[in-house]
Design a protein around this motif. Structure first.
Motif, PDB file in Angstrom:
ATOM      1  N   ARG A 152     -97.562 -10.886  12.399  1.00 29.89           N
ATOM      2  CA  ARG A 152     -96.919  -9.619  11.988  1.00 29.89           C
ATOM      3  C   ARG A 152     -97.943  -8.517  11.852  1.00 29.89           C
ATOM      4  NH1 ARG A 152     -95.444  -8.957   7.507  1.00 29.89           N
ATOM      5  NH2 ARG A 152     -96.153 -10.825   6.432  1.00 29.89           N
ATOM      6  N   THR A 163     -77.148  -8.102  -2.262  1.00 35.29           N
ATOM      7  CA  THR A 163     -77.828  -7.745  -1.030  1.00 35.29           C
ATOM      8  C   THR A 163     -77.061  -8.343   0.129  1.00 35.29           C
ATOM      9  OG1 THR A 163     -79.899  -7.852  -2.212  1.00 35.29           O
ATOM     10  CG2 THR A 163     -80.008  -7.804   0.179  1.00 35.29           C
ATOM     11  N   ARG A 164     -76.736  -7.515   1.106  1.00 34.40           N
ATOM     12  CA  ARG A 164     -75.963  -8.027   2.221  1.00 34.40           C
ATOM     13  C   ARG A 164     -76.761  -9.068   2.982  1.00 34.40           C
ATOM     14  NH1 ARG A 164     -75.398  -5.002   5.947  1.00 34.40           N
ATOM     15  NH2 ARG A 164     -76.854  -3.431   5.289  1.00 34.40           N
ATOM     16  N   ARG A 173     -89.953  -1.019  11.645  1.00 29.25           N
ATOM     17  CA  ARG A 173     -90.286  -1.977  10.585  1.00 29.25           C
ATOM     18  C   ARG A 173     -91.789  -2.206  10.472  1.00 29.25           C
ATOM     19  NH1 ARG A 173     -85.323  -6.185  11.683  1.00 29.25           N
ATOM     20  NH2 ARG A 173     -83.722  -4.640  11.251  1.00 29.25           N
ATOM     21  N   LEU A 174     -92.181  -2.797   9.355  1.00 27.73           N
ATOM     22  CA  LEU A 174     -93.577  -3.124   9.049  1.00 27.73           C
ATOM     23  C   LEU A 174     -94.453  -1.880   8.962  1.00 27.73           C
ATOM     24  CD1 LEU A 174     -94.014  -6.434  11.065  1.00 27.73           C
ATOM     25  CD2 LEU A 174     -94.016  -6.132   8.584  1.00 27.73           C
ATOM     26  N   ALA A 232     -89.356   0.437   4.065  1.00 25.02           N
ATOM     27  CA  ALA A 232     -88.510  -0.191   3.038  1.00 25.02           C
ATOM     28  C   ALA A 232     -89.187  -0.122   1.666  1.00 25.02           C
ATOM     29  CB  ALA A 232     -88.199  -1.636   3.410  1.00 25.02           C
ATOM     30  N   SER A 272     -77.799 -10.880   6.352  1.00 25.02           N
ATOM     31  CA  SER A 272     -77.795 -10.579   7.770  1.00 25.02           C
ATOM     32  C   SER A 272     -78.359 -11.758   8.546  1.00 25.02           C
ATOM     33  CB  SER A 272     -78.606  -9.323   8.056  1.00 25.02           C
ATOM     34  OG  SER A 272     -79.963  -9.577   7.806  1.00 25.02           O
ATOM     35  N   SER A 324     -89.004 -12.378   1.744  1.00 23.79           N
ATOM     36  CA  SER A 324     -90.418 -11.978   1.830  1.00 23.79           C
ATOM     37  C   SER A 324     -90.589 -10.534   1.385  1.00 23.79           C
ATOM     38  CB  SER A 324     -90.939 -12.103   3.267  1.00 23.79           C
ATOM     39  OG  SER A 324     -90.905 -13.423   3.678  1.00 23.79           O
TER      40      SER A 324
HETATM   41  C1  COA Z   1     -86.434  -6.417   5.265  1.00 27.85           C
HETATM   42  C2  COA Z   1     -86.692  -4.992   5.776  1.00 27.85           C
HETATM   43  C3  COA Z   1     -85.785  -4.014   5.034  1.00 27.85           C
HETATM   44  C4  COA Z   1     -88.174  -4.644   5.559  1.00 27.85           C
HETATM   45  O1  COA Z   1     -88.389  -3.315   6.007  1.00 27.85           O
HETATM   46  P1  COA Z   1     -89.872  -2.800   6.387  1.00 27.85           P
HETATM   47  O2  COA Z   1     -89.852  -1.305   6.409  1.00 27.85           O
HETATM   48  O3  COA Z   1     -90.327  -3.487   7.619  1.00 27.85           O
HETATM   49  O4  COA Z   1     -90.705  -3.345   5.133  1.00 27.85           O
HETATM   50  P2  COA Z   1     -92.166  -2.891   4.696  1.00 27.85           P
HETATM   51  O5  COA Z   1     -92.946  -2.424   5.894  1.00 27.85           O
HETATM   52  O6  COA Z   1     -92.058  -1.967   3.551  1.00 27.85           O
HETATM   53  O7  COA Z   1     -92.767  -4.298   4.249  1.00 27.85           O
HETATM   54  C5  COA Z   1     -93.236  -4.544   2.936  1.00 27.85           C
HETATM   55  C6  COA Z   1     -93.585  -6.005   2.835  1.00 27.85           C
HETATM   56  O8  COA Z   1     -92.421  -6.824   3.045  1.00 27.85           O
HETATM   57  C7  COA Z   1     -92.824  -8.067   3.659  1.00 27.85           C
HETATM   58  N1  COA Z   1     -92.258  -8.134   5.001  1.00 27.85           N
HETATM   59  C8  COA Z   1     -91.652  -7.150   5.702  1.00 27.85           C
HETATM   60  N2  COA Z   1     -91.276  -7.589   6.910  1.00 27.85           N
HETATM   61  C9  COA Z   1     -91.648  -8.893   6.978  1.00 27.85           C
HETATM   62  C10 COA Z   1     -91.559  -9.888   7.985  1.00 27.85           C
HETATM   63  N3  COA Z   1     -90.989  -9.641   9.180  1.00 27.85           N
HETATM   64  N4  COA Z   1     -92.047 -11.120   7.710  1.00 27.85           N
HETATM   65  C11 COA Z   1     -92.618 -11.397   6.513  1.00 27.85           C
HETATM   66  N5  COA Z   1     -92.767 -10.473   5.521  1.00 27.85           N
HETATM   67  C12 COA Z   1     -92.277  -9.250   5.767  1.00 27.85           C
HETATM   68  C13 COA Z   1     -94.338  -8.005   3.780  1.00 27.85           C
HETATM   69  O9  COA Z   1     -94.921  -8.568   2.619  1.00 27.85           O
HETATM   70  C14 COA Z   1     -94.603  -6.509   3.825  1.00 27.85           C
HETATM   71  O10 COA Z   1     -95.904  -6.167   3.383  1.00 27.85           O
HETATM   72  P3  COA Z   1     -97.143  -6.230   4.455  1.00 27.85           P
HETATM   73  O11 COA Z   1     -96.697  -5.464   5.664  1.00 27.85           O
HETATM   74  O12 COA Z   1     -98.263  -5.592   3.707  1.00 27.85           O
HETATM   75  O13 COA Z   1     -97.359  -7.685   4.756  1.00 27.85           O
HETATM   76  C15 COA Z   1     -86.428  -4.902   7.316  1.00 27.85           C
HETATM   77  O14 COA Z   1     -87.134  -5.952   7.958  1.00 27.85           O
HETATM   78  C16 COA Z   1     -84.983  -4.994   7.690  1.00 27.85           C
HETATM   79  O15 COA Z   1     -84.280  -3.989   7.718  1.00 27.85           O
HETATM   80  N6  COA Z   1     -84.532  -6.210   7.975  1.00 27.85           N
HETATM   81  C17 COA Z   1     -83.190  -6.427   8.441  1.00 27.85           C
HETATM   82  C18 COA Z   1     -82.152  -6.058   7.459  1.00 27.85           C
HETATM   83  C19 COA Z   1     -81.984  -7.022   6.346  1.00 27.85           C
HETATM   84  O16 COA Z   1     -82.070  -8.226   6.509  1.00 27.85           O
HETATM   85  N7  COA Z   1     -81.712  -6.390   5.231  1.00 27.85           N
HETATM   86  C20 COA Z   1     -81.521  -7.132   4.058  1.00 27.85           C
HETATM   87  C21 COA Z   1     -80.079  -7.347   3.712  1.00 27.85           C
HETATM   88  S1  COA Z   1     -79.386  -5.845   3.076  1.00 27.85           S
END
Ligand code: COA
Length: 177
Positions: free
Chosen positions: A16, A2-3, A119-120, A124, A5, A156
């Protein structure tokens, strides 16, 4: 892998949830999200999402990733995007790897990104589920990834999907001259 970031901390859950609820009201009714294989025409948007996370635009890297993972004739390699209203708002990339660490073939997810303003909203989660469906069709029963210890956001997210510490650990050393 996993990259990694440079992400801000995952923050606290109530804050959140409030932000998500506010967004959900503002965006209602939500536009439908479709998860599908990447197309060449998506690449600019994928590069933009990646650059918004990493701060670096890596066009030649993404062209090579598209060549390697964007071939629908190779189901063991997956590059999926989430699209809403004609816009790519997230992507996931992974592949089935054979007998790494002496273990049976498994699915690896090594990149997952969602555009910050989307997001959220469960995007994902949808992307990862679609990846798991594709991996199951390829005959594997285990999903793995590796991530930076301090990336609490991605940790998370993966924990929320049911991923836990596995039986392997990474080792590394510098290759000095
Ligand atoms: C991580 C990431 C992919 C999540 O995408 P997303 O579409 O927001 O995720 P989801 O809405 O499906 O979230 C599912 C669960 O993940 C967890 N989660 C997501 N964002 C979170 C946050 N900011 N803080 C804590 N938990 C989080 C939660 O448990 C969430 O469930 P909930 O909303 O019922 O609490 C997105 O925040 C992102 O692109 N981050 C930056 C890129 C990155 O770091 N990528 C990873 C390396 S490749």
């Amino acid at each position: 892998m996993t990259r990694v970031s440079p992400q801000a901390s995952a923050g606290n859950a109530p804050a959140r949830r409030r932000a998500a609820a506010t967004r959900a009201v503002a965006d209602a009714p939500a536009d439908p999200v479709v998860v599908r294989p990447v197309r060449r025409a998506d690449l600019d948007q994928v590069i933009e999402i990646d650059a918004s996370v990493t701060g670096v635009e890596k066009r030649s890297y993404w062209l090579s990733i598209l060549r390697r993972y964007g071939d629908v004739e190779r189901p063991e390699r997956q590059f999926l995007v989430a699209e809403t209203n004609g816009r790519v708002v997230g992507f996931v990339i992974g592949e089935v790897r054979d007998w790494e660490f002496g273990a049976p073939p498994c699915g690896w997810v090594f990149a997952i990104d969602v555009a910050p303003e989307f997001r959220l909203g469960g995007i994902a989660t949808r992307l990862l589920r679609a990846l798991c469906v594709a991996f199951r069709r390829s005959g594997v029963r285990k999903l793995r990834t590796i991530l930076a210890r301090d990336n609490t956001l991605i940790l998370s997210f993966f924990r929320s999907q049911g991923m836990m510490t596995g039986p392997f650990m990474p080792l590394e050393m510098d290759l000095d001259a």
